[in-house]
Motif scaffolding. Structure first.
Motif, PDB file in Angstrom:
ATOM      1  N   SER A  34      20.972   6.014  13.701  1.00  0.00           N
ATOM      2  CA  SER A  34      20.962   6.168  15.157  1.00  0.00           C
ATOM      3  C   SER A  34      20.652   4.849  15.843  1.00  0.00           C
ATOM      4  CB  SER A  34      19.932   7.224  15.566  1.00  0.00           C
ATOM      5  OG  SER A  34      20.259   8.490  15.031  1.00  0.00           O
ATOM      6  N   LEU A  35      19.690   4.109  15.285  1.00  0.00           N
ATOM      7  CA  LEU A  35      19.360   2.797  15.850  1.00  0.00           C
ATOM      8  C   LEU A  35      20.524   1.828  15.705  1.00  0.00           C
ATOM      9  CD1 LEU A  35      15.666   2.375  14.646  1.00  0.00           C
ATOM     10  CD2 LEU A  35      16.448   2.678  17.000  1.00  0.00           C
ATOM     11  N   TRP A  37      26.953  -0.109  19.530  1.00  0.00           N
ATOM     12  CA  TRP A  37      28.259   0.149  20.155  1.00  0.00           C
ATOM     13  C   TRP A  37      28.227   1.327  21.151  1.00  0.00           C
ATOM     14  CZ3 TRP A  37      27.624   0.692  14.722  1.00  0.00           C
ATOM     15  CH2 TRP A  37      27.502   2.010  14.276  1.00  0.00           C
ATOM     16  N   THR A  38      27.055   1.844  21.448  1.00  0.00           N
ATOM     17  CA  THR A  38      26.993   2.963  22.379  1.00  0.00           C
ATOM     18  C   THR A  38      27.323   2.532  23.805  1.00  0.00           C
ATOM     19  OG1 THR A  38      25.586   4.746  23.216  1.00  0.00           O
ATOM     20  CG2 THR A  38      24.544   2.617  22.890  1.00  0.00           C
ATOM     21  N   ASN A  39      27.810   3.484  24.595  1.00  0.00           N
ATOM     22  CA  ASN A  39      28.061   3.207  26.002  1.00  0.00           C
ATOM     23  C   ASN A  39      26.919   3.710  26.887  1.00  0.00           C
ATOM     24  OD1 ASN A  39      28.393   5.966  25.923  1.00  0.00           O
ATOM     25  ND2 ASN A  39      30.461   5.983  26.778  1.00  0.00           N
ATOM     26  N   ALA A  40      25.801   4.076  26.244  1.00  0.00           N
ATOM     27  CA  ALA A  40      24.633   4.526  27.000  1.00  0.00           C
ATOM     28  C   ALA A  40      24.148   3.395  27.910  1.00  0.00           C
ATOM     29  CB  ALA A  40      23.513   4.945  26.055  1.00  0.00           C
ATOM     30  N   ARG A  69      15.973   2.861  26.140  1.00  0.00           N
ATOM     31  CA  ARG A  69      15.475   4.203  26.395  1.00  0.00           C
ATOM     32  C   ARG A  69      15.886   5.161  25.279  1.00  0.00           C
ATOM     33  NH1 ARG A  69      17.206   7.149  31.887  1.00  0.00           N
ATOM     34  NH2 ARG A  69      19.233   7.012  30.833  1.00  0.00           N
ATOM     35  N   GLU A  70      17.096   4.977  24.759  1.00  0.00           N
ATOM     36  CA  GLU A  70      17.542   5.818  23.650  1.00  0.00           C
ATOM     37  C   GLU A  70      16.673   5.584  22.415  1.00  0.00           C
ATOM     38  OE1 GLU A  70      19.748   8.123  24.071  1.00  0.00           O
ATOM     39  OE2 GLU A  70      20.174   7.470  26.119  1.00  0.00           O
ATOM     40  N   ALA A  71      16.306   4.336  22.158  1.00  0.00           N
ATOM     41  CA  ALA A  71      15.426   4.033  21.026  1.00  0.00           C
ATOM     42  C   ALA A  71      14.045   4.645  21.233  1.00  0.00           C
ATOM     43  CB  ALA A  71      15.316   2.523  20.844  1.00  0.00           C
ATOM     44  N   LYS A  72      13.556   4.633  22.467  1.00  0.00           N
ATOM     45  CA  LYS A  72      12.242   5.206  22.774  1.00  0.00           C
ATOM     46  C   LYS A  72      12.240   6.705  22.515  1.00  0.00           C
ATOM     47  CE  LYS A  72      11.003   5.572  27.067  1.00  0.00           C
ATOM     48  NZ  LYS A  72      10.565   5.241  28.454  1.00  0.00           N
ATOM     49  N   ARG A  73      13.357   7.363  22.786  1.00  0.00           N
ATOM     50  CA  ARG A  73      13.437   8.802  22.543  1.00  0.00           C
ATOM     51  C   ARG A  73      13.325   9.123  21.062  1.00  0.00           C
ATOM     52  NH1 ARG A  73      18.401  10.272  26.739  1.00  0.00           N
ATOM     53  NH2 ARG A  73      17.137  10.225  28.656  1.00  0.00           N
ATOM     54  N   LEU A  74      13.832   8.235  20.206  1.00  0.00           N
ATOM     55  CA  LEU A  74      13.666   8.430  18.762  1.00  0.00           C
ATOM     56  C   LEU A  74      12.193   8.361  18.376  1.00  0.00           C
ATOM     57  CD1 LEU A  74      16.633   6.324  17.313  1.00  0.00           C
ATOM     58  CD2 LEU A  74      16.517   8.803  17.627  1.00  0.00           C
ATOM     59  N   LEU A  75      11.464   7.459  19.025  1.00  0.00           N
ATOM     60  CA  LEU A  75      10.030   7.365  18.767  1.00  0.00           C
ATOM     61  C   LEU A  75       9.333   8.660  19.168  1.00  0.00           C
ATOM     62  CD1 LEU A  75       7.535   5.738  17.935  1.00  0.00           C
ATOM     63  CD2 LEU A  75       7.457   4.819  20.275  1.00  0.00           C
ATOM     64  N   ALA A 112      28.362  14.776  15.528  1.00  0.00           N
ATOM     65  CA  ALA A 112      29.488  14.030  14.966  1.00  0.00           C
ATOM     66  C   ALA A 112      30.167  13.168  16.029  1.00  0.00           C
ATOM     67  CB  ALA A 112      30.500  14.990  14.346  1.00  0.00           C
ATOM     68  N   ILE A 113      30.257  13.654  17.265  1.00  0.00           N
ATOM     69  CA  ILE A 113      30.854  12.860  18.339  1.00  0.00           C
ATOM     70  C   ILE A 113      30.009  11.628  18.616  1.00  0.00           C
ATOM     71  CG2 ILE A 113      31.340  12.837  20.827  1.00  0.00           C
ATOM     72  CD1 ILE A 113      32.206  15.760  20.554  1.00  0.00           C
ATOM     73  N   GLU A 114      28.687  11.783  18.640  1.00  0.00           N
ATOM     74  CA  GLU A 114      27.806  10.650  18.947  1.00  0.00           C
ATOM     75  C   GLU A 114      27.592   9.729  17.751  1.00  0.00           C
ATOM     76  OE1 GLU A 114      24.030  11.432  20.636  1.00  0.00           O
ATOM     77  OE2 GLU A 114      24.836  11.767  22.643  1.00  0.00           O
ATOM     78  N   LEU A 115      27.355  10.294  16.567  1.00  0.00           N
ATOM     79  CA  LEU A 115      26.928   9.499  15.412  1.00  0.00           C
ATOM     80  C   LEU A 115      27.941   9.480  14.282  1.00  0.00           C
ATOM     81  CD1 LEU A 115      23.186  10.626  15.291  1.00  0.00           C
ATOM     82  CD2 LEU A 115      24.139   8.564  16.349  1.00  0.00           C
ATOM     83  N   GLY A 116      29.108  10.077  14.486  1.00  0.00           N
ATOM     84  CA  GLY A 116      30.135  10.065  13.453  1.00  0.00           C
ATOM     85  C   GLY A 116      29.770  10.953  12.279  1.00  0.00           C
TER      86      GLY A 116
END
Length: 390
Positions: A75-76, A81-84, A89-95, A300-304
């Protein structure tokens, strides 16, 4: 340190906040701020003193946490290549997810019965909010009985409210108290939760709840589970007879078309996906939908496909651990929670890495609860006698 009375009270309030404030907090921001203060902070603060328990957990459940580690790392990597709009902030949500999962072994400290007790009171509390929602929606607001019931707070969406309340009904059904007075409260609460799910008219939640209860005797193998399953089947038949028109009125809600369109999107980026937190819409039947309405296709759409395989490995490992403990009071409940969540994921849930919200009840809560299976067998006697201290 985590066994100090003040520490236990702190973490107890934190877990109850997670379970109940979803329906009573005025805004999602306040809900999340409460989680930071009452659940995140103590989990981090007491993790060092719980390091022996955590080492035991990671060793015994390595087939859960190795793919979990792989999922977090992938995920990290996908943030490249994410369009977020805000990768940080996405990394913080994983935490947030990591700390949430850390909370359960720290709080329980080898005692699953401690968590069962809080889940029981949390389920009863959600039943109270369900009753208030019913009175408010049909009585105060004057909606007709054929209208889809909306819950309180963040459960105001009929589908998400149905899933959270439905899951509460499942854990109450599998973890009942044995004390006479509390059993009466438990029975009333369970009925209220089931009525809420039916009135929400969320067919995914109703189907997930019904199939989970009907399957209950498969691993419980006792008279109580057979009685509950029989009653559930009778209620389902009566509900279908009287409300068939409401059940079939919305058809399949474009779910087959959304699935086909989602599979096409996966085929466009099968290995990388769109990246964690990637923004997308599903185009089906000349309409745009905000998400895939299925957790597995969403992942699968987000992370393949790598992300999907890692998530499936985590999810199936949870079932494997729970099935090995199916002869324990705690293990039976985890299987029920896992089955309901799996069924619910097929119809509407499409958030794995978002901030704490209703979807967490059917994604990360089962994983967090399953972490205590390491100590379920050793504490089976305490779990069976939980009602004496309820």
């Amino acid at each position: 340190m985590q066994e100090k009375r003040w520490a236990q009270v702190w973490m107890t309030i934190g877990l109850l906040w997670f379970l109940l404030a979803i329906a009573v907090a005025p805004t999602n921001k306040i809900y999340q701020q409460g989680l930071v203060a009452l659940l995140w902070v103590p989990a981090i603060l007491f993790s060092w003193s719980s390091r022996a328990r955590l080492r035991e957990l990671f060793y015994e459940q390595r087939w859960v946490y190795l793919p979990m580690l792989g999922l977090l790392v992938w995920s990290l990597i996908s943030l490249a290549w994410t369009n977020a709009p805000d990768a940080g902030r996405e990394a913080k949500r994983l935490l947030y997810i990591v700390v949430f999962l850390l909370f359960f072994p720290v709080f329980a400290n080898g005692r699953p019965d401690r968590v069962i007790r809080i889940m029981q009171w949390g389920g009863i509390g959600l039943a109270v909010t369900a009753l208030v929602a019913i009175v408010k929606f049909y009585g105060v607001n004057g909606n007709v009985w054929s209208a889809r019931l909306e819950g309180l707070g963040e459960l105001s969406h009929p589908i998400l409210g149905g899933y959270v309340i439905g899951l509460a009904a499942v854990w109450l059904a599998f973890w009942p108290p044995n004390t006479g007075r509390v059993q009466v409260v438990w029975g009333i609460a369970l009925c209220l939760l089931c009525v809420f799910v039916l009135l929400s008219q969320s067919r995914g939640a109703v189907l997930a709840l019904l199939l989970t209860i009907l399957a209950m005797p498969v691993w419980c193998r006792d008279r109580r589970s057979r009685i509950i399953a029989t009653v559930a089947l009778g209620v389902a038949v009566l509900a279908l007879m009287f409300f068939e028109s409401l059940v079939v009125a919305r058809g399949v809600s474009y779910r087959p078309q959304i699935l086909v369109a989602s599979l096409q999107m996966i085929a466009e980026h099968p290995w990388t996906g769109l990246g964690l937190g990637g923004d997308y819409k599903v185009f089906a039947s000349d309409l745009y939908f905000d998400h895939a309405h299925n957790l597995f296709t969403h992942v699968a759409i987000e992370l393949g496909l790598p992300g999907l395989l890692l998530w499936c490995a985590v999810w199936l490992a949870v079932l494997s651990r729970a099935w090995k403990s199916r002869d324990t009071h705690y293990g039976k409940g985890i299987i029920g929670v896992w089955l309901f969540s799996t069924l619910a994921m097929q119809f509407d849930a499409a958030s794995l890495s978002g901030t704490p919200r209703a979807e967490w009840f059917i994604t990360w809560l089962p994983v967090g609860l399953a972490s205590l299976l390491v100590w379920a067998r050793a504490n089976s006697d305490a779990c069976d006698k939980i009602s004496r201290s309820t």
